[in-house]
Design an enzyme around this catalytic site. Structure first.
Site, PDB file in Angstrom:
ATOM      1  N   ASP A   9       0.881  -1.165   0.000  1.00 23.49           N
ATOM      2  CA  ASP A   9       0.000   0.000   0.000  1.00 23.49           C
ATOM      3  C   ASP A   9       0.929   1.228   0.000  1.00 23.49           C
ATOM      4  O   ASP A   9       2.123   1.103   0.325  1.00 23.49           O
ATOM      5  CB  ASP A   9      -0.848  -0.048   1.278  1.00 23.49           C
ATOM      6  CG  ASP A   9      -1.517   1.267   1.598  1.00 23.49           C
ATOM      7  OD1 ASP A   9      -2.225   1.792   0.713  1.00 23.49           O
ATOM      8  OD2 ASP A   9      -1.311   1.783   2.703  1.00 23.49           O
ATOM      9  N   ASP A  11      -0.098   5.165   0.967  1.00 24.85           N
ATOM     10  CA  ASP A  11      -0.294   6.158   2.039  1.00 24.85           C
ATOM     11  C   ASP A  11      -0.409   5.509   3.406  1.00 24.85           C
ATOM     12  O   ASP A  11      -1.271   4.669   3.620  1.00 24.85           O
ATOM     13  CB  ASP A  11      -1.531   6.999   1.732  1.00 24.85           C
ATOM     14  CG  ASP A  11      -1.286   7.881   0.522  1.00 24.85           C
ATOM     15  OD1 ASP A  11      -2.055   7.791  -0.446  1.00 24.85           O
ATOM     16  OD2 ASP A  11      -0.307   8.640   0.531  1.00 24.85           O
ATOM     17  N   ASN A 127       0.668  11.333  -7.107  1.00 23.00           N
ATOM     18  CA  ASN A 127       1.155  11.270  -5.717  1.00 23.00           C
ATOM     19  C   ASN A 127       2.186  10.157  -5.551  1.00 23.00           C
ATOM     20  O   ASN A 127       3.176  10.303  -4.843  1.00 23.00           O
ATOM     21  CB  ASN A 127      -0.013  11.020  -4.765  1.00 23.00           C
ATOM     22  CG  ASN A 127      -1.038  12.135  -4.783  1.00 23.00           C
ATOM     23  OD1 ASN A 127      -0.771  13.211  -5.328  1.00 23.00           O
ATOM     24  ND2 ASN A 127      -2.193  11.892  -4.207  1.00 23.00           N
ATOM     25  N   ASP A 182      -1.713  -0.298   6.076  1.00 18.23           N
ATOM     26  CA  ASP A 182      -1.740   0.471   7.340  1.00 18.23           C
ATOM     27  C   ASP A 182      -3.138   0.628   7.898  1.00 18.23           C
ATOM     28  O   ASP A 182      -3.301   1.129   9.020  1.00 18.23           O
ATOM     29  CB  ASP A 182      -1.141   1.867   7.110  1.00 18.23           C
ATOM     30  CG  ASP A 182      -2.088   2.741   6.281  1.00 18.23           C
ATOM     31  OD1 ASP A 182      -2.389   3.868   6.737  1.00 18.23           O
ATOM     32  OD2 ASP A 182      -2.527   2.298   5.209  1.00 18.23           O
TER      33      ASP A 182
HETATM   34  C1  XBP Z   1      -4.989   6.418   1.062  1.00 19.59           C
HETATM   35  C2  XBP Z   1      -6.172   7.107   0.538  1.00 19.59           C
HETATM   36  C3  XBP Z   1      -5.969   8.228  -0.423  1.00 19.59           C
HETATM   37  C4  XBP Z   1      -5.228   9.375   0.264  1.00 19.59           C
HETATM   38  C5  XBP Z   1      -5.458  10.669  -0.482  1.00 19.59           C
HETATM   39  O1  XBP Z   1      -4.503   5.663  -0.029  1.00 19.59           O
HETATM   40  O2  XBP Z   1      -7.284   6.707   0.820  1.00 19.59           O
HETATM   41  O3  XBP Z   1      -7.265   8.665  -0.797  1.00 19.59           O
HETATM   42  O4  XBP Z   1      -5.780   9.532   1.576  1.00 19.59           O
HETATM   43  O5  XBP Z   1      -4.972  10.513  -1.816  1.00 19.59           O
HETATM   44  P1  XBP Z   1      -3.742   4.233   0.244  1.00 19.59           P
HETATM   45  P2  XBP Z   1      -5.925  10.949  -3.046  1.00 19.59           P
HETATM   46  O6  XBP Z   1      -4.627   3.202  -0.433  1.00 19.59           O
HETATM   47  O7  XBP Z   1      -2.398   4.405  -0.400  1.00 19.59           O
HETATM   48  O8  XBP Z   1      -3.651   4.036   1.751  1.00 19.59           O
HETATM   49  O9  XBP Z   1      -6.443  12.337  -2.714  1.00 19.59           O
HETATM   50  O10 XBP Z   1      -5.039  10.920  -4.260  1.00 19.59           O
HETATM   51  O11 XBP Z   1      -6.996   9.894  -3.064  1.00 19.59           O
HETATM   52 MG    MG Z   2      -2.871   3.266   3.354  1.00 20.65          MG
END
Ligand code: XBP
Ligand code: MG
Length: 244
Positions: A9, A11, A127, A182
């Site tokens: 993953d 973020d 991102n 996470d």
């Molecule tokens: C986490 C998310 C993303 C980010 C914001 O992604 O839910 O929406 O919070 O990024 P991950 P965007 O699956 O990597 O944990 O505004 O580009 O959605």
């Molecule tokens: Mg995440």
């Protein structure tokens, strides 16, 4: 060892990025003349909605019916989200965010062991590129066999789309892969795709339920590839005692 691929993953897992996202959302709201302010406590709640556009839409419908009721909601949300992504990328490009503890070592150990690497995220492609370019180098994309993101997998976690597509494109069976996540949404998405999952929690997700995870860590600082292989083999031994 039956492990063939590790699927990361982004973020909160590769890097602690959600605080940067939160600031980017607030800057985009200000740019757009919206008196919305997402503080840490509210953002912890809003992270239950994955995907930035979906999160903005959810918030608007619940908190600003005037904004939500105007025609062209989708395109107006898209414009706010475009501004947000620009602010996010600018912060990442300033070098504010490095990889979380243990992530770089784990990537290098997996590469040395000949495992395939993949990404399965709900965040936007820009991102991912900004974060990986500054932390893994301009050729970061060559190190990941597969990248599934908000563009290629528009149905967001906890839906398993990104993980289903990742294992399909990897050409690996789900039980030969390991996901690193996470959040509860991420865990549910990976488990729904049949993929054993390790949790590296953070301050935005440490209150989540992680039932079904192989292990839950505060970070990957003390986690080696051997640790993950041992956990995976243990799981297999429990599932089919004689096949281990
Ligand atoms: C986490 C998310 C993303 C980010 C914001 O992604 O839910 O929406 O919070 O990024 P991950 P965007 O699956 O990597 O944990 O505004 O580009 O959605
Ligand atoms: Mg995440």
């Amino acid at each position: 060892m039956h492990l063939e691929a590790i699927i990361f993953d982004v973020d909160g897992t590769l890097a602690d990025t959600e605080e940067i996202h939160r600031r980017a959302f607030n800057r985009a709201f200000a740019d757009s003349g919206l008196a919305w302010q997402w503080d840490v406590a509210l953002y912890r709640e809003l992270l239950g909605v994955t995907g930035g556009r979906e999160r903005i839409t959810h918030y608007a419908i619940d908190n600003d019916p005037g904004f939500a009721a105007q025609p062209g909601l989708e395109s107006r949300v898209a414009e706010v989200h475009r501004r947000k992504t620009n602010h996010y990328v600018a912060q990442i490009n300033s070098g504010e965010v490095s990889l979380r503890p243990g992530v770089r070592d784990l990537i290098e150990q997996a590469e040395a062991a000949g495992l395939k690497l993949a990404i399965a995220t709900t965040t936007s492609p820009a991102n991912i590129d900004a974060l990986c370019r500054i932390n893994l180098g301009a050729d970061w994309r060559r190190r990941f066999a597969v990248v599934e993101d908000a563009r290629t997998a528009p149905t967001k976690k906890p839906d398993p789309m990104a993980y289903h597509q990742a294992i399909e494109r990897l050409g690996c069976a789900a039980d030969r892969c390991l996901a690193i996540e996470d959040s509860a949404n991420g865990l549910q998405a990976a488990l729904a795709a049949g993929i054993a999952t390790i949790i590296s929690q953070n301050r935005y997700t440490d209150h989540h339920a992680f039932d079904g995870a192989l292990a839950v860590y505060d970070d990957l600082g003390d986690v080696t590839l051997d640790t993950l292989i041992h956990l995976k083999n243990q799981q297999e031994a429990q599932l089919c005692p004689r096949s281990a």
